[in-house]
Design a protein around this motif. Structure first.
Motif, PDB file in Angstrom:
ATOM      1  N   LYS A   1       0.775   5.856  -0.196  1.00 26.26           N
ATOM      2  CA  LYS A   1      -0.384   6.985   0.179  1.00 26.26           C
ATOM      3  C   LYS A   1       0.252   8.196  -0.832  1.00 26.26           C
ATOM      4  O   LYS A   1       1.406   8.130  -1.262  1.00 26.26           O
ATOM      5  CB  LYS A   1      -0.164   7.302   1.557  1.00 26.26           C
TER       6      LYS A   1
ATOM      7  N   TYR B   1      -2.581   3.611  -8.599  1.00 25.26           N
ATOM      8  CA  TYR B   1      -2.013   5.090  -8.392  1.00 25.26           C
ATOM      9  C   TYR B   1      -1.545   5.681  -9.676  1.00 25.26           C
ATOM     10  O   TYR B   1      -1.139   5.396 -10.513  1.00 25.26           O
ATOM     11  CB  TYR B   1      -0.779   4.556  -7.677  1.00 25.26           C
TER      12      TYR B   1
ATOM     13  N   LYS C   1       0.838  -1.382  -0.070  1.00 26.49           N
ATOM     14  CA  LYS C   1      -0.058  -0.016   0.226  1.00 26.49           C
ATOM     15  C   LYS C   1       0.642   1.158  -0.179  1.00 26.49           C
ATOM     16  O   LYS C   1       1.863   1.289   0.749  1.00 26.49           O
ATOM     17  CB  LYS C   1      -0.806   0.028   1.207  1.00 26.49           C
TER      18      LYS C   1
END
Length: 71
Positions: free
Chosen positions: A6, A48, A4
């Motif tokens: 950010k 993303y 993951k």
């Protein structure tokens, strides 16, 4: 295992021109239209948007294609 990321993370990925470095600017958790193609994304497997550090080009990739870097 899915990594993951950010927003703001620095990442690299392979392209036809070699390794590219950039910054994550957006996270998609639902399917989205990008450059005329439907990109598939879910909460558990997001995609993303990354802005290239060198060219300011925006790319969309799954987390499996990205490597987090520190620089």
């Amino acid at each position: 295992m899915n990594t993951k990321f950010k927003i703001g993370d620095k990442v690299s990925w392979n392209s036809e021109t070699g390794h590219i470095f950039g910054t994550i600017i957006k996270i998609h958790t639902k399917n989205f239209n990008y450059k005329g193609y439907i990109h598939h994304a879910t909460e558990t497997n997001p995609q993303y948007e990354i802005k290239s550090d060198k060219t300011d080009h925006i790319a969309a990739h799954k987390g499996s294609a990205l490597t987090k870097i520190n620089y």
